[in-house]
Each structure stands twice: as structure tokens, then as C-alpha cells.
Design a protein around this motif. Structure first.
Motif, mmCIF file in Angstrom:
data_model
loop_
_atom_site.group_PDB
_atom_site.id
_atom_site.type_symbol
_atom_site.label_atom_id
_atom_site.label_comp_id
_atom_site.label_asym_id
_atom_site.label_seq_id
_atom_site.Cartn_x
_atom_site.Cartn_y
_atom_site.Cartn_z
ATOM 1 N N ALA A 143 13.108 23.475 4.219
ATOM 2 C CA ALA A 143 13.305 23.599 2.767
ATOM 3 C C ALA A 143 13.631 22.256 2.115
ATOM 4 C CB ALA A 143 14.419 24.605 2.481
ATOM 5 N N THR A 144 13.891 21.232 2.912
ATOM 6 C CA THR A 144 14.175 19.900 2.373
ATOM 7 C C THR A 144 12.926 19.363 1.688
ATOM 8 O OG1 THR A 144 15.766 19.477 4.138
ATOM 9 C CG2 THR A 144 14.920 17.558 2.955
ATOM 10 N N ASP A 145 13.102 18.889 0.461
ATOM 11 C CA ASP A 145 11.979 18.442 -0.366
ATOM 12 C C ASP A 145 11.947 16.914 -0.426
ATOM 13 O OD1 ASP A 145 10.225 17.726 -2.396
ATOM 14 O OD2 ASP A 145 10.862 19.293 -3.755
ATOM 15 N N TYR A 146 10.973 16.318 0.233
ATOM 16 C CA TYR A 146 10.665 14.912 0.002
ATOM 17 C C TYR A 146 9.177 14.685 0.236
ATOM 18 C CZ TYR A 146 11.124 13.803 5.091
ATOM 19 O OH TYR A 146 11.000 13.738 6.457
ATOM 20 N N LYS A 147 8.683 13.631 -0.347
ATOM 21 C CA LYS A 147 7.270 13.304 -0.266
ATOM 22 C C LYS A 147 7.019 12.377 0.920
ATOM 23 C CE LYS A 147 7.793 14.905 -4.493
ATOM 24 N NZ LYS A 147 8.828 15.917 -4.621
ATOM 25 N N TRP A 148 5.784 12.329 1.354
ATOM 26 C CA TRP A 148 5.436 11.352 2.377
ATOM 27 C C TRP A 148 5.031 10.026 1.740
ATOM 28 C CZ3 TRP A 148 2.532 13.872 7.104
ATOM 29 C CH2 TRP A 148 3.463 14.607 7.854
ATOM 30 N N VAL A 149 4.282 10.064 0.655
ATOM 31 C CA VAL A 149 3.895 8.836 -0.045
ATOM 32 C C VAL A 149 4.098 9.044 -1.539
ATOM 33 C CG1 VAL A 149 2.055 7.178 -0.547
ATOM 34 C CG2 VAL A 149 2.143 8.274 1.710
ATOM 35 N N SER A 150 4.804 8.130 -2.183
ATOM 36 C CA SER A 150 5.017 8.158 -3.635
ATOM 37 C C SER A 150 4.471 6.868 -4.238
ATOM 38 C CB SER A 150 6.509 8.279 -3.966
ATOM 39 O OG SER A 150 6.978 9.575 -3.704
ATOM 40 N N LEU A 151 3.497 7.044 -5.124
ATOM 41 C CA LEU A 151 2.879 5.902 -5.796
ATOM 42 C C LEU A 151 3.536 5.672 -7.155
ATOM 43 C CD1 LEU A 151 -0.894 6.488 -5.053
ATOM 44 C CD2 LEU A 151 0.365 4.417 -4.555
ATOM 45 N N TYR A 152 4.019 4.472 -7.356
ATOM 46 C CA TYR A 152 4.576 4.021 -8.636
ATOM 47 C C TYR A 152 3.839 2.750 -9.025
ATOM 48 C CZ TYR A 152 8.583 7.095 -7.674
ATOM 49 O OH TYR A 152 9.386 8.170 -7.411
ATOM 50 N N GLY A 153 4.121 2.243 -10.193
ATOM 51 C CA GLY A 153 3.508 0.996 -10.632
ATOM 52 C C GLY A 153 2.076 1.225 -11.078
ATOM 53 N N SER A 154 1.211 0.258 -10.770
ATOM 54 C CA SER A 154 -0.187 0.377 -11.209
ATOM 55 C C SER A 154 -1.124 -0.338 -10.244
ATOM 56 C CB SER A 154 -0.350 -0.223 -12.610
ATOM 57 O OG SER A 154 -0.089 -1.614 -12.571
ATOM 58 N N ASN A 155 -2.376 0.112 -10.266
ATOM 59 C CA ASN A 155 -3.456 -0.534 -9.515
ATOM 60 C C ASN A 155 -3.205 -0.610 -8.016
ATOM 61 O OD1 ASN A 155 -5.272 -1.496 -11.833
ATOM 62 N ND2 ASN A 155 -3.254 -2.223 -12.426
ATOM 63 N N ASN A 156 -2.506 0.379 -7.465
ATOM 64 C CA ASN A 156 -2.259 0.428 -6.030
ATOM 65 C C ASN A 156 -3.318 1.296 -5.365
ATOM 66 O OD1 ASN A 156 0.202 -1.125 -6.074
ATOM 67 N ND2 ASN A 156 1.125 0.632 -7.063
ATOM 68 N N ARG A 157 -3.446 1.171 -4.056
ATOM 69 C CA ARG A 157 -4.462 1.920 -3.327
ATOM 70 C C ARG A 157 -3.883 2.476 -2.027
ATOM 71 N NH1 ARG A 157 -10.112 -0.473 -0.737
ATOM 72 N NH2 ARG A 157 -10.993 1.555 -0.190
ATOM 73 N N VAL A 158 -4.245 3.728 -1.709
ATOM 74 C CA VAL A 158 -3.949 4.351 -0.419
ATOM 75 C C VAL A 158 -5.295 4.742 0.167
ATOM 76 C CG1 VAL A 158 -2.804 6.253 0.779
ATOM 77 C CG2 VAL A 158 -1.702 5.208 -1.215
ATOM 78 N N ASP A 159 -5.661 4.132 1.306
ATOM 79 C CA ASP A 159 -6.988 4.388 1.859
ATOM 80 C C ASP A 159 -6.982 4.347 3.383
ATOM 81 O OD1 ASP A 159 -8.443 1.492 2.690
ATOM 82 O OD2 ASP A 159 -6.770 1.321 1.287
ATOM 83 N N HIS A 160 -7.916 5.089 3.957
ATOM 84 C CA HIS A 160 -8.133 5.116 5.398
ATOM 85 C C HIS A 160 -6.854 5.425 6.172
ATOM 86 C CE1 HIS A 160 -11.593 2.882 3.785
ATOM 87 N NE2 HIS A 160 -12.264 3.548 4.723
ATOM 88 N N CYS A 161 -6.060 6.354 5.628
ATOM 89 C CA CYS A 161 -4.818 6.767 6.280
ATOM 90 C C CYS A 161 -4.970 8.179 6.853
ATOM 91 C CB CYS A 161 -3.653 6.719 5.288
ATOM 92 S SG CYS A 161 -3.239 5.041 4.759
ATOM 93 N N TYR A 162 -4.101 8.511 7.796
ATOM 94 C CA TYR A 162 -4.109 9.809 8.461
ATOM 95 C C TYR A 162 -2.740 10.449 8.266
ATOM 96 C CZ TYR A 162 -4.330 13.209 12.288
ATOM 97 O OH TYR A 162 -4.305 14.358 13.029
ATOM 98 N N PHE A 163 -2.766 11.711 7.798
ATOM 99 C CA PHE A 163 -1.534 12.462 7.585
ATOM 100 C C PHE A 163 -1.662 13.796 8.312
ATOM 101 C CE2 PHE A 163 -2.464 9.976 3.710
ATOM 102 C CZ PHE A 163 -1.359 9.129 3.709
ATOM 103 N N ALA A 164 -0.680 14.140 9.152
ATOM 104 C CA ALA A 164 -0.767 15.403 9.898
ATOM 105 C C ALA A 164 0.629 15.923 10.232
ATOM 106 C CB ALA A 164 -1.555 15.209 11.191
ATOM 107 N N GLY A 165 0.741 17.248 10.246
ATOM 108 C CA GLY A 165 1.958 17.893 10.720
ATOM 109 C C GLY A 165 3.074 18.014 9.704
ATOM 110 N N LYS A 166 2.785 17.881 8.428
ATOM 111 C CA LYS A 166 3.840 18.042 7.417
ATOM 112 C C LYS A 166 4.176 19.527 7.312
ATOM 113 C CE LYS A 166 5.084 16.943 2.667
ATOM 114 N NZ LYS A 166 5.680 18.245 2.417
ATOM 115 N N ASN A 167 5.459 19.871 7.506
ATOM 116 C CA ASN A 167 5.846 21.284 7.473
ATOM 117 C C ASN A 167 7.034 21.564 6.560
ATOM 118 O OD1 ASN A 167 8.125 20.442 8.807
ATOM 119 N ND2 ASN A 167 7.719 21.554 10.701
ATOM 120 N N HIS A 168 7.410 20.625 5.733
ATOM 121 C CA HIS A 168 8.570 20.814 4.876
ATOM 122 C C HIS A 168 8.148 20.825 3.411
ATOM 123 C CE1 HIS A 168 8.789 16.549 3.623
ATOM 124 N NE2 HIS A 168 8.297 16.331 4.836
ATOM 125 N N SER A 169 9.084 21.196 2.574
ATOM 126 C CA SER A 169 8.828 21.297 1.140
ATOM 127 C C SER A 169 8.564 19.914 0.547
ATOM 128 C CB SER A 169 10.048 21.934 0.471
ATOM 129 O OG SER A 169 9.826 22.139 -0.883
#
Length: 190
Positions: A143-169
């Protein structure tokens, strides 16, 4: 005329001798070495995490690269540098690249696992998270709520990444909107 040319030649030699011809690579094996390297990097430099397990680490990757000449945080060998335990990463500055980090079987002690900021006033711009992974990075209570990736600012990029097994809020990846357009790019992730 000859003395003017000689003077200009001497000035040019002095100027050119102050330029760095090669980027510096800082190979670090602990948080203290990482923090020391981040304080002295300049555009074009790289901070490289030695292979092995990095546990209970909070990375503050703060620096300012330049257009076409970023500062890079990477690993000695993909897949052999594991970040685990109570760990997270804060990326803040301009023209930064995070390449090859592998967060596995741990949890964030506070906030997102990876945030493109440090606090509300230190944001990232023109920075990138690439070739990285977050796997099973969950708190004990789903039930704990947090994000794996949080984008702030501007002109940033998230690419060619792998995300698996997230089981929380909480959202896996979130773009935190501002009044102005942010122009982030999110592509080629699994």
C-alpha cells in the motif's frame, strides 16, 4: 608587424594550453568517491560506478554539462553493478546522462526511486536516463505509494529502460506538469 604576430602567437599558445583536450573518467568504488567526483566534473567527463553491489546508497548526481557535451554517470560493466537496499537517485542539473544503472530487489527510502530534481527548486533540464533498469524495487507494504521514475524540469528523456516487478501503490513513471510545456521524451522502454 613581426612583434605583433609574435605577441598574438604567444597569446594563442597560452590560451590553447589552458583548454582540456580529453574528458576525465572518474572510476569510483564508494559513495565518498562518487560525491568527490561529482564536485569536480566538467562537460564531457564521466563518473563510472565500479561493478559490484551498491547497497543503501542515495546518489545526488548534480552537475551541469553543456549542449552536445553532457556529463555522464554510468557503470563499469552493464548488469554487474547492482543498486539495492534503501537506495535512490536524484538527477539535477543540465545536460546530464545516466546510463546503465540497475536498481534491483530494494526500495526507495523516500520519494521516487529516480527523480529528475532535488527539492522543488533544483530541477533537471536536457538530461537523460537510458539503458537502465528498475526490477522488484518495492517496499514491504504494497500500500506504500511511491513512483519509480519522476520527471521534473524540461526537455528530459527516459529511453531504452527496463521496468519489471512493481507491486506497490503509485505510478511507475510520472511527468510532473508545470505551467510551461515540459517537452520530455519517453521512448523505447519495456
Amino acid at each position: 608587424m613581426k612583434s605583433t604576430l609574435t605577441t598574438l602567437s604567444i597569446i594563442a599558445i597560452i590560451f590553447l594550453s589552458t583548454l582540456r583536450l580529453e574528458a576525465t573518467v572518474y572510476l569510483v568504488s564508494n559513495l565518498q568517491e562518487f560525491n568527490s567526483a561529482v564536485q569536480v566534473v566538467v562537460p564531457g567527463d564521466s563518473v563510472v560506478l565500479k561493478k559490484g553491489t551498491w547497497s543503501n546508497i542515495i546518489f545526488y548526481f548534480t552537475a551541469n554539462g553543456a549542449p552536445g557535451n553532457p556529463i555522464t554517470l554510468t557503470v563499469e560493466e552493464y548488469g554487474t553493478t547492482i543498486i539495492t537496499g534503501n537506495s535512490n537517485l536524484r538527477i539535477f542539473g543540465d545536460h546530464l546522462v545516466v546510463d546503465g544503472l540497475y536498481f534491483k530487489d530494494g526500495r526507495s527510502p523516500n520519494g521516487a526511486v529516480i527523480e529528475f530534481r532535488n527539492g522543488s527548486s533544483q530541477l533537471s533540464h536536457y538530461s537523460r536516463l537510458t539503458n537502465s533498469a528498475i526490477v522488484n524495487f518495492n517496499p514491504p507494504n504494497t500500500a506504500t505509494d511511491y513512483k519509480w521514475v519522476s520527471l521534473y524540469g524540461s526537455n528530459n528523456r527516459v529511453d531504452h529502460c527496463y521496468f519489471a516487478g512493481k507491486n506497490h501503490s503509485g505510478t511507475l513513471l510520472v511527468v510532473w506538469m508545470d505551467i510551461e510545456p515540459d517537452y520530455h521524451t519517453i521512448d523505447h522502454n519495456y
